[in-house]
Design an enzyme around this catalytic site. Structure first.
Site, PDB file in Angstrom:
ATOM      1  CB  CYS A 199      37.823  72.313  41.585  1.00 22.94           C
ATOM      2  SG  CYS A 199      38.342  73.843  42.361  1.00 22.94           S
TER       3      CYS A 199
ATOM      4  N   PRO B 251      46.258  38.374  52.948  1.00 26.98           N
ATOM      5  CG  PRO B 251      47.374  38.450  55.000  1.00 26.98           C
ATOM      6  CD  PRO B 251      47.168  37.573  53.788  1.00 26.98           C
TER       7      PRO B 251
ATOM      8  N   GLY C 217      39.938  38.917  52.420  1.00 25.35           N
ATOM      9  CA  GLY C 217      38.588  39.336  52.749  1.00 25.35           C
ATOM     10  C   GLY C 217      38.410  39.504  54.242  1.00 25.35           C
TER      11      GLY C 217
HETATM   12  C1  LIG Z   1      42.899  42.761  46.762  1.00 19.73           C
HETATM   13  C2  LIG Z   1      43.269  41.350  46.871  1.00 19.73           C
HETATM   14  C3  LIG Z   1      43.570  40.812  48.130  1.00 19.73           C
HETATM   15  C4  LIG Z   1      43.537  41.612  49.406  1.00 19.73           C
HETATM   16  O1  LIG Z   1      42.278  42.029  49.818  1.00 19.73           O
HETATM   17  P1  LIG Z   1      42.117  42.805  51.213  1.00 19.73           P
HETATM   18  O2  LIG Z   1      40.655  43.045  51.338  1.00 19.73           O
HETATM   19  O3  LIG Z   1      42.908  44.064  51.153  1.00 19.73           O
HETATM   20  O4  LIG Z   1      42.652  41.915  52.285  1.00 19.73           O
HETATM   21  C5  LIG Z   1      43.953  39.490  48.178  1.00 19.73           C
HETATM   22  N1  LIG Z   1      44.010  38.713  47.044  1.00 19.73           N
HETATM   23  C6  LIG Z   1      43.728  39.208  45.826  1.00 19.73           C
HETATM   24  C7  LIG Z   1      43.843  38.329  44.648  1.00 19.73           C
HETATM   25  C8  LIG Z   1      43.338  40.544  45.703  1.00 19.73           C
HETATM   26  O5  LIG Z   1      43.043  41.023  44.481  1.00 19.73           O
END
Ligand SMILES: *Cc1c(COP(=O)(O)O)cnc(C)c1O
Length: 400
Positions: A330, A262, A220
């Protein structure tokens, strides 16, 4: 740290467009930021590879020291193919068939379980022979500030914190060895208090398990997409997380690693999508720049309303004008309305920034158009890491 305009132009000339270009140095720069920020507590980083799974990227991230977070059995297999030790792969599936989880177990990777029924089945099948991590849904809403809302209880991910008694029952009855707890509260969380709030919830839960080795905070991390944007303050987060773990470890009586997953943070800013301007169309209302791409190559602007900065790589110094940048498929595929860009001529190469994460990975063959090629620039040298698709790829697997 970013690729220069002339490097980008050189890539477009050498490999053609549309083209995804990734800057290895930037990925390593981002990885170092994480390592430094969390240096004061044992921390592991699992690259969430759904952002970008090219084998060369997986290998590059591995040699930086990262582990891998996978959401499908095929991502797990790509990770193994790229050379990851199974113990450095965490499988975090959602709503998959049990056979996929069994396959992951046979492959020896770490498993993160996200529903009560799977937890029970896994416990009944394997007892204490294979440790698992449990994905908790803390019902924390990511955003400017957190709130615990009944609305968020609708999320399909994880096992609700309100089901903790049920989890305990299953663990006690089956003897399941739970070695970690996980949560992933969402994407693009700028407010570090959201992470800390999530961590408090995890600590609370952790007290109910005696043999945990790690707590996984998911991802996140927000990255800036345009000038003036701020990302997550990683250093401040690192300090606060380390302090929180240290305090909690005393209460818990066991060392606990911090894990993060990450995706975007490592690869978003490292990536560029280079396209050609096919058409400049002046209408009564706007000037369209029509490019040789569409949401078949980069869907984030249409899918998430994502903002991607657009550069004119061929003529970076021209007078600024206002454009609506659209694709050639399209379907309404507007990348950007009213974007101020140095004057674009037909044949100019444009570049979308921040295209490393969920760019190529979410591309499709819509309109029977081919997927772009991918290039990795390492030590200033561009290397093709995926060929452009050909017409044959459209016929592949079709049965006549
Ligand atoms: C998508 C996801 C992430 C990575 O999220 P980012 O916003 O790309 O850093 C990490 N852990 C899990 C379980 C995810 O589904």
């Amino acid at each position: 740290m970013n690729l220069t305009i002339s490097q980008l132009l050189q890539c477009a000339e050498q490999f053609g467009t549309p083209l995804y270009v990734y800057n290895a140095d930037y990925i390593s720069y981002q990885y170092n930021i994480l390592q430094h920020a969390f240096a004061s507590h044992p921390t592991r980083f699992f690259y969430a590879c759904k952002a970008l799974t090219n084998i060369s990227i997986l290998k590059y991230v591995y040699q930086l020291g990262a582990s891998l977070d996978c959401v499908s059995i095929n991502e797990v297999k790509l990770g193994l193919y790229a050379g990851y030790d199974p113990k450095r792969i965490l499988f975090t599936p959602n709503c998959v068939e049990f056979s996929e989880i069994q396959e992951a177990k046979e492959l020896g990777v770490l498993i993160n379980i996200d529903s009560i029924s799977v937890l029970e089945l896994f416990g009944n099948t394997y007892g204490d022979t294979y440790p698992v991590c449990i994905r908790i849904n803390p019902h924390i809403e990511a955003g400017g500030n957190y709130k615990i809302s009944t609305g968020h209880i609708d999320s399909k991910f994880g096992i609700s914190i309100h089901q903790i008694r049920h989890i305990e029952r299953i663990v006690k009855t089956t003897g399941l060895h739970v070695h970690g707890l996980h949560m992933h509260t969402g994407s693009e969380i700028k407010d570090i208090d959201v992470f800390l709030q999530a961590l408090d919830v995890l600590f609370d839960m952790a007290n109910r398990f005696t043999a945990l080795d790690f707590l996984d905070l998911g991802s996140g991390f927000k990255v800036p997409y345009k000038a003036g944007d701020t990302g997550t303050d990683i250093h401040k987060l690192g300090e606060k997380v380390a302090l929180a773990f240290k305090t909690f470890e005393q209460e818990y009586g066991r060392p606990l690693e911090a894990w993060f997953e990450p995706g975007k943070f490592l690869v978003s800013n490292a990536g560029y999508l280079l396209v050609n301007t096919n058409i400049i169309k002046q209408t009564t209302a706007t000037v369209f720049a029509g490019i040789n791409s569409g949401f078949n190559h980069l869907i984030r602007p249409m899918f998430y309303d994502a903002y991607h900065e657009i550069l004119n790589v061929s003529h970076p110094d021209g007078p600024e004008r206002i454009y609506t940048v659209v694709g050639n498929i399209c379907e309404t595929d507007t990348f950007a309305w009213d974007r101020v860009i140095p004057e674009i001529k037909e044949g100019d190469i444009l570049c979308f920034k921040n295209a490393g994460a969920y760019g190529f990975e979410m591309s499709s063959n819509f309109n029977s158009r081919l997927k772009p090629a991918e290039v990795l620039v390492q030590n200033g040298v561009p290397k093709l890491i995926r060929k452009r698709q050909t017409f044959e790829d459209l016929l592949h697997n079709q049965v006549e």
